[in-house]
Design a protein around this motif. Structure first.
Motif, PDB file in Angstrom:
ATOM      1  N   PRO A 108      31.407  61.047 -72.829  1.00 46.65           N
ATOM      2  CA  PRO A 108      31.304  61.101 -71.370  1.00 46.65           C
ATOM      3  C   PRO A 108      32.529  61.719 -70.691  1.00 46.65           C
ATOM      4  CG  PRO A 108      31.713  58.851 -72.063  1.00 46.65           C
ATOM      5  CD  PRO A 108      31.501  59.678 -73.305  1.00 46.65           C
ATOM      6  N   TYR A 127      31.627  50.275 -60.914  1.00 46.25           N
ATOM      7  CA  TYR A 127      32.239  50.876 -62.098  1.00 46.25           C
ATOM      8  C   TYR A 127      31.219  50.992 -63.229  1.00 46.25           C
ATOM      9  CZ  TYR A 127      35.551  51.379 -65.997  1.00 46.25           C
ATOM     10  OH  TYR A 127      36.222  51.804 -67.110  1.00 46.25           O
ATOM     11  N   ALA A 187      27.964  51.228 -62.933  1.00 51.88           N
ATOM     12  CA  ALA A 187      27.004  52.277 -62.572  1.00 51.88           C
ATOM     13  C   ALA A 187      27.609  53.661 -62.786  1.00 51.88           C
ATOM     14  CB  ALA A 187      26.559  52.105 -61.119  1.00 51.88           C
ATOM     15  N   TRP A 188      28.872  53.812 -62.428  1.00 48.07           N
ATOM     16  CA  TRP A 188      29.537  55.101 -62.604  1.00 48.07           C
ATOM     17  C   TRP A 188      29.658  55.452 -64.088  1.00 48.07           C
ATOM     18  CZ3 TRP A 188      34.529  56.161 -64.612  1.00 48.07           C
ATOM     19  CH2 TRP A 188      34.931  57.493 -64.462  1.00 48.07           C
ATOM     20  N   ALA A 192      27.751  54.379 -66.507  1.00 42.84           N
ATOM     21  CA  ALA A 192      26.396  54.669 -66.990  1.00 42.84           C
ATOM     22  C   ALA A 192      25.981  56.090 -66.595  1.00 42.84           C
ATOM     23  CB  ALA A 192      25.409  53.650 -66.444  1.00 42.84           C
ATOM     24  N   SER A 193      26.318  56.493 -65.381  1.00 46.10           N
ATOM     25  CA  SER A 193      25.959  57.855 -64.943  1.00 46.10           C
ATOM     26  C   SER A 193      26.683  58.905 -65.770  1.00 46.10           C
ATOM     27  CB  SER A 193      26.245  58.042 -63.459  1.00 46.10           C
ATOM     28  OG  SER A 193      27.637  58.172 -63.203  1.00 46.10           O
ATOM     29  N   ARG A 194      27.927  58.631 -66.152  1.00 43.44           N
ATOM     30  CA  ARG A 194      28.669  59.564 -67.006  1.00 43.44           C
ATOM     31  C   ARG A 194      28.035  59.663 -68.397  1.00 43.44           C
ATOM     32  NH1 ARG A 194      33.381  62.376 -64.976  1.00 43.44           N
ATOM     33  NH2 ARG A 194      33.424  62.977 -67.156  1.00 43.44           N
ATOM     34  N   VAL A 229      24.836  59.105 -69.142  1.00 49.02           N
ATOM     35  CA  VAL A 229      23.557  59.818 -69.009  1.00 49.02           C
ATOM     36  C   VAL A 229      23.813  61.314 -68.854  1.00 49.02           C
ATOM     37  CG1 VAL A 229      21.558  60.142 -67.506  1.00 49.02           C
ATOM     38  CG2 VAL A 229      22.293  57.829 -68.138  1.00 49.02           C
ATOM     39  N   ALA A 230      24.781  61.673 -68.039  1.00 45.58           N
ATOM     40  CA  ALA A 230      25.101  63.087 -67.817  1.00 45.58           C
ATOM     41  C   ALA A 230      25.596  63.759 -69.091  1.00 45.58           C
ATOM     42  CB  ALA A 230      26.128  63.217 -66.718  1.00 45.58           C
ATOM     43  N   ARG A 247      24.532  63.290 -72.047  1.00 42.33           N
ATOM     44  CA  ARG A 247      23.444  63.518 -73.017  1.00 42.33           C
ATOM     45  C   ARG A 247      23.066  64.922 -72.965  1.00 42.33           C
ATOM     46  NH1 ARG A 247      19.139  58.746 -73.038  1.00 42.33           N
ATOM     47  NH2 ARG A 247      20.209  57.606 -74.662  1.00 42.33           N
TER      48      ARG A 247
END
Length: 85
Positions: free
Chosen positions: A34, A73, A75-76, A78-80, A82-83, A85
Motif C-alpha cells: 500500500p 485511520y 478506513a484510510w 483499508a482504502s490504501r 484496496v487501491a 490491488r
C-alpha cells in the motif's frame, strides 16, 4: 466498553505504534504494497499515528476523539490496501 478495557486497548494500539520505531523492518513487508514509495517513512508515520490514537483512547477525556481517529485511520488504511490491488 469499560474504562479498563478502553485503557488496555489504547495502550495496546500505542504499543504497536512504538513497535514501528523499535523494529520498522518487521512492518515493511506489510506496508510495501500500500506504500510502495518511501515505505520506511510510511512505517514511521503510521507508527506515530498509532501512538497518538492509542494514547487518545487510553485517556478518558480524549477517548471519543481517539475512537473517531481509529475509525478514520482504519478506513484510510483499508482504502490504501484496496487501491494497491
Amino acid at each position: 466498553m469499560s474504562r479498563r478495557s478502553s485503557r488496555l486497548l489504547g495502550i495496546a494500539i500505542a504499543g504497536t505504534g512504538v513497535a514501528h520505531f523499535v523494529a520498522p523492518g518487521a512492518f515493511e513487508p506489510i506496508s510495501r504494497k500500500p506504500f510502495p514509495q518511501d515505505t520506511r517513512r510510511w512505517v514511521l508515520r503510521n507508527g506515530a499515528t498509532e501512538v497518538a490514537i492509542g494514547l487518545a483512547i487510553a485517556g478518558a477525556r480524549t477517548r471519543k476523539l481517539g475512537v473517531v481517529g481509529l475509525a478514520a485511520y482504519g478506513a484510510w488504511l483499508a482504502s490504501r490496501m484496496v487501491a494497491a490491488r
